[in-house]
Design an enzyme around this catalytic site. Structure first.
Site, PDB file in Angstrom:
ATOM      1  N   LYS A  97      12.072 -15.570 -11.488  1.00  5.69           N
ATOM      2  CA  LYS A  97      10.772 -14.740 -11.738  1.00  5.69           C
ATOM      3  C   LYS A  97      10.837 -14.340 -13.345  1.00  5.69           C
ATOM      4  O   LYS A  97       9.974 -14.091 -14.122  1.00  5.69           O
ATOM      5  CB  LYS A  97      10.539 -13.580 -10.994  1.00  5.69           C
ATOM      6  CG  LYS A  97       9.729 -12.561 -11.293  1.00  5.69           C
ATOM      7  CD  LYS A  97       8.285 -12.634 -10.979  1.00  5.69           C
ATOM      8  CE  LYS A  97       7.472 -11.670 -11.472  1.00  5.69           C
ATOM      9  NZ  LYS A  97       5.991 -11.881 -11.143  1.00  5.69           N
TER      10      LYS A  97
ATOM     11  N   LEU B 174       8.280  -3.040  -3.193  1.00  5.13           N
ATOM     12  CA  LEU B 174       8.249  -1.768  -3.822  1.00  5.13           C
ATOM     13  C   LEU B 174       8.464  -2.052  -5.407  1.00  5.13           C
ATOM     14  O   LEU B 174       8.655  -3.130  -5.846  1.00  5.13           O
ATOM     15  CB  LEU B 174       9.628  -1.276  -3.077  1.00  5.13           C
ATOM     16  CG  LEU B 174       9.416  -1.146  -1.756  1.00  5.13           C
ATOM     17  CD1 LEU B 174      10.795  -0.706  -1.209  1.00  5.13           C
ATOM     18  CD2 LEU B 174       8.609   0.120  -1.335  1.00  5.13           C
ATOM     19  N   PRO B 175       8.116  -0.671  -5.969  1.00  3.92           N
ATOM     20  CA  PRO B 175       8.222  -0.867  -7.568  1.00  3.92           C
ATOM     21  C   PRO B 175       9.323  -1.392  -8.057  1.00  3.92           C
ATOM     22  O   PRO B 175       9.158  -2.374  -9.155  1.00  3.92           O
ATOM     23  CB  PRO B 175       7.886   0.500  -7.885  1.00  3.92           C
ATOM     24  CG  PRO B 175       7.279   1.244  -6.749  1.00  3.92           C
ATOM     25  CD  PRO B 175       8.005   0.456  -5.622  1.00  3.92           C
TER      26      PRO B 175
ATOM     27  N   LYS C 280       8.204  -4.400 -17.840  1.00  2.00           N
ATOM     28  CA  LYS C 280       9.326  -4.053 -16.951  1.00  2.00           C
ATOM     29  C   LYS C 280      10.024  -5.551 -17.004  1.00  2.00           C
ATOM     30  O   LYS C 280      11.258  -5.631 -16.697  1.00  2.00           O
ATOM     31  CB  LYS C 280       8.651  -3.762 -15.547  1.00  2.00           C
ATOM     32  CG  LYS C 280       9.708  -3.994 -14.451  1.00  2.00           C
ATOM     33  CD  LYS C 280       8.996  -3.604 -13.126  1.00  2.00           C
ATOM     34  CE  LYS C 280       9.678  -4.065 -12.073  1.00  2.00           C
ATOM     35  NZ  LYS C 280       9.091  -4.060 -10.674  1.00  2.00           N
TER      36      LYS C 280
ATOM     37  N   THR D 105       9.661  -7.463  -7.461  1.00  2.00           N
ATOM     38  CA  THR D 105      10.467  -8.065  -8.793  1.00  2.00           C
ATOM     39  C   THR D 105      11.336  -6.995  -9.305  1.00  2.00           C
ATOM     40  O   THR D 105      11.029  -5.678  -9.774  1.00  2.00           O
ATOM     41  CB  THR D 105       9.198  -7.908 -10.040  1.00  2.00           C
ATOM     42  OG1 THR D 105       8.330  -8.881  -9.637  1.00  2.00           O
ATOM     43  CG2 THR D 105      10.070  -8.686 -11.205  1.00  2.00           C
TER      44      THR D 105
END
Ligand code: NAD
Length: 294
Positions: free
Chosen positions: A168, A65-66, A243, A96
């Site tokens: 990440k 998902l976003p 982001k 992420t």
């Protein structure tokens, strides 16, 4: 073969789910966009009518998902996925998101929950060559490894809940700074009358060698497959890099880590995105540097 529920069938999720189908798993899929569901169902998945329905009866439940709020809502809120999943299910989030939300959802899920964000982009998702960085209990990691192997090539257990997200955001903060300074070097070389190829030939075999240079080279020519050769079509979009840099700064603030270059990279990418670069590959930041808009 396993029963898998997969929720979030965007640029990354759709090819990942298709690779699970290809590996012979029974995959139930859901997305709020019906055409995304139809696309993966056409490849052999079963269309579920809700996120909870995709989770029910599955051995493994995966989200892609976003952002953090979508993940929290899908598992613990309106989506109701953590409750709907069976007692023996293992839950995996590949999105992420911020470390705090990853830990919060893992703690509240009531079932083994692992964060498993990826790198490798859409090309890696399609080719099944993603890198997975995983946070969560070691026994659950051993269980999910064969499932992740259908979608990726490198799978690393990074530690407890949130460790995958930590890996990440650290990786991408490094990448942003390295790409920025690599771009600066090419612009400096241009002004010094040094050719792109000459700088590439030296740096790619010297101490400045990097993935940003040898795979995603920010100027056209030296690396024919890099986004620079197709007018910076992503690849890895600058909006996603922005982001991730925001998540890195959020984490750095939470734990009191000094990340001055990461903070500056965030400002540069924010400006690039604000000036229309959101949909460009992140290596396109070289254009802004070349114009001296910094
Ligand atoms: P995307 O926007 O293409 O896909 C997200 C999907 O989630 C969409 O199809 C959307 O409809 C769906 N969705 C949103 N809310 C939902 C809900 N409540 N229930 C069901 N479906 C819902 O994004 P993407 O590019 O596939 O990226 C997904 C994640 O992977 C992000 O966290 C991103 O940062 C990360 N990521 C992306 C890339 C990349 O190159 N695109 C690379 C690495 C990591």
């Amino acid at each position: 073969m396993a029963r898998i529920g997969f929720v979030g069938l965007g640029h990354m999720g759709a090819p990942m789910a298709r690779n699970l189908v290809k590996a012979g798993h029974s995959v139930a899929v859901f997305d709020i966009v019906q055409s995304a569901v139809d696309g993966v169902a056409a490849a052999g998945a079963t269309a579920a009518f809700s996120a909870a329905a995709a989770a029910k009866d599955a051995d493994f439940v995966i989200t892609m998902l976003p952002a953090g709020e979508h993940v929290r809502d899908a598992w613990l809120g309106q989506g109701g996925m953590a409750k709907a999943a069976g007692a023996g299910a293992t839950l995996i989030d590949c999105s992420t998101i911020d470390v705090g939300t990853a830990r919060e959802v893992a703690a509240a899920a009531g079932k083994p929950f692992l964060d498993a964000p990826v790198s490798g982009g859409v090309m890696g998702a399609e080719a099944g060559t993603l890198t997975f960085m995983v946070g969560g209990p070691a026994d659950a990691f051993a269980k999910i490894r064969p499932i992740l192997e259908a979608m990726g090539r490198t799978i690393v257990h990074c530690g407890d809940a949130g460790a995958g997200q930590a890996a990440k955001l650290c990786n991408n903060m490094m990448l942003a700074a390295i790409m920025t300074v690599t771009s600066e070097a090419f612009v400096l070389a241009e002004k010094l009358g040094l050719s792109h190829q000459a700088l590439f030939d030296v740096a790619s075999k010297s101490s400045a060698q990097s993935w940003a240079l040898t795979t995603y080279c920010p100027v056209p020519g030296p690396v024919p497959g890099s986004p620079a050769n197709r007018d910076y079509t992503p690849g890895f979009a600058a909006a996603l890099m922005l982001k991730d840099l925001g998540l890195a700064q959020m984490a750095a603030k939470d734990v009191g880590a000094a990340t001055p270059l990461g903070a500056h990279a965030l400002e540069l990418f924010r400006r690039f995105v604000d000036e229309g670069g959101a949909g460009k590959d992140f290596s396109g930041i070289i254009a802004m540097l070349r114009e001296g808009k910094v």
